[in-house]
Scaffold this motif. Structure first.
Motif, PDB file in Angstrom:
ATOM      1  N   GLU A  15       0.844  -1.200   0.000  1.00  0.00           N
ATOM      2  CA  GLU A  15       0.000   0.000   0.000  1.00  0.00           C
ATOM      3  C   GLU A  15       0.878   1.249   0.000  1.00  0.00           C
ATOM      4  O   GLU A  15       1.843   1.351   0.755  1.00  0.00           O
ATOM      5  CB  GLU A  15      -0.889  -0.021   1.246  1.00  0.00           C
ATOM      6  CG  GLU A  15      -1.881   1.100   1.328  1.00  0.00           C
ATOM      7  CD  GLU A  15      -2.795   0.983   2.547  1.00  0.00           C
ATOM      8  OE1 GLU A  15      -3.597   1.904   2.734  1.00  0.00           O
ATOM      9  OE2 GLU A  15      -2.716  -0.013   3.290  1.00  0.00           O
ATOM     10  N   ILE A  34      -5.528  -3.494   3.980  1.00  0.00           N
ATOM     11  CA  ILE A  34      -5.227  -2.070   4.048  1.00  0.00           C
ATOM     12  C   ILE A  34      -4.797  -1.749   5.467  1.00  0.00           C
ATOM     13  O   ILE A  34      -5.164  -2.451   6.407  1.00  0.00           O
ATOM     14  CB  ILE A  34      -6.426  -1.188   3.630  1.00  0.00           C
ATOM     15  CG1 ILE A  34      -7.654  -1.490   4.485  1.00  0.00           C
ATOM     16  CG2 ILE A  34      -6.731  -1.359   2.154  1.00  0.00           C
ATOM     17  CD1 ILE A  34      -8.818  -0.523   4.263  1.00  0.00           C
ATOM     18  N   CYS A  56      -3.955   0.187 -11.499  1.00  0.00           N
ATOM     19  CA  CYS A  56      -2.816   0.849 -12.140  1.00  0.00           C
ATOM     20  C   CYS A  56      -2.787   0.620 -13.650  1.00  0.00           C
ATOM     21  O   CYS A  56      -2.034   1.295 -14.358  1.00  0.00           O
ATOM     22  CB  CYS A  56      -1.511   0.416 -11.507  1.00  0.00           C
ATOM     23  SG  CYS A  56      -1.023  -1.239 -11.973  1.00  0.00           S
ATOM     24  N   ARG A  63      -0.334   2.332  -4.830  1.00  0.00           N
ATOM     25  CA  ARG A  63      -1.159   1.154  -4.550  1.00  0.00           C
ATOM     26  C   ARG A  63      -2.150   1.465  -3.436  1.00  0.00           C
ATOM     27  O   ARG A  63      -1.820   2.132  -2.459  1.00  0.00           O
ATOM     28  CB  ARG A  63      -0.287  -0.027  -4.119  1.00  0.00           C
ATOM     29  CG  ARG A  63       0.749  -0.450  -5.150  1.00  0.00           C
ATOM     30  CD  ARG A  63       0.092  -1.057  -6.349  1.00  0.00           C
ATOM     31  NE  ARG A  63       1.100  -1.693  -7.213  1.00  0.00           N
ATOM     32  CZ  ARG A  63       0.816  -2.353  -8.287  1.00  0.00           C
ATOM     33  NH1 ARG A  63      -0.441  -2.495  -8.672  1.00  0.00           N
ATOM     34  NH2 ARG A  63       1.758  -2.891  -9.019  1.00  0.00           N
ATOM     35  N   SER A  64      -3.376   0.964  -3.574  1.00  0.00           N
ATOM     36  CA  SER A  64      -4.424   1.234  -2.596  1.00  0.00           C
ATOM     37  C   SER A  64      -4.480   0.174  -1.500  1.00  0.00           C
ATOM     38  O   SER A  64      -5.224   0.334  -0.537  1.00  0.00           O
ATOM     39  CB  SER A  64      -5.786   1.340  -3.279  1.00  0.00           C
ATOM     40  OG  SER A  64      -6.107   0.120  -3.910  1.00  0.00           O
TER      41      SER A  64
END
Length: 148
Positions: A15, A34, A56, A63-64
C-alpha cells in the motif's frame, strides 16, 4: 507479460508504493489488506483466476492496498504499457477487464455501506461531499457515473 513466483509470506505489492503492474493469479492464494500493524484490515483472499493491482492499468499510481502471498503463488504480471497495447488488439479483453473493475467497485460500495454508522454507500458519500463543497455545484463540471 511474465510469470513471477512468490513464496508464502512474500509481499507482492505494498500500500502506498507506486505501481504500474497488475497480476493474474495462476496458482496459490493471496491476502489483500489495508492499513498497518494493529490498524491492518484484511479485505479479501484471492485465488487462481483472480486479478489484483488492476487499478494501475487504467492509471498508474500509488497502490491502494497491500497484497501478500498466503501460500506459494505464481502470477502473470502485466504492465500498463503491455495492457494498453493488448486492449487495442482485443476489445473483448477490455470489456472483461471493465467488468472486473465494476465488480470491485460494487464490493467496495457494499463494504462502505456495511461499515458506516449510517449504512451509507459511495453514492450517499458523494452527495454529502457535493453538498458541502466550498464552491457552488454549478461552478464544478458535473460528474456522471456510468455503470456497465
Amino acid at each position: 507479460m511474465q510469470k513471477q513466483a512468490f513464496k508464502a509470506g512474500d509481499t507482492i505489492i505494498a500500500e502506498g508504493e507506486e505501481g504500474n503492474t497488475a497480476f493474474l493469479i495462476v496458482s496459490g492464494l493471496v491476502e489483500v489488506s489495508i492499513g498497518e500493524g494493529a490498524k491492518s484490515r484484511v479485505l479479501a483472499t484471492l485465488n487462481a483466476g483472480e486479478v489484483f493491482g488492476e487499478m494501475c492499468l487504467i492509471e498508474p499510481g500509488p497502490r491502494s492496498a497491500t497484497v501478500k502471498a498466503t501460500t506459494d503463488t505464481e502470477c502473470i504480471a502485466t504492465s500498463y504499457e503491455e495492457f494498453m497495447a493488448a486492449l487495442q488488439n482485443n476489445p473483448a479483453q477490455a470489456a472483461q477487464f471493465m467488468k472486473t473493475l465494476v465488480r470491485r467497485l460494487r464490493q467496495m460500495n457494499r463494504l462502505v455501506a456495511a461499515t458506516s454508522p449510517r449504512r451509507r454507500g459511495l453514492s450517499a458519500l458523494f452527495q454529502e461531499w457535493q453538498a458541502s463543497a466550498p464552491v457552488s455545484v454549478s461552478e464544478v463540471l458535473p460528474l456522471q457515473w456510468t455503470m456497465i
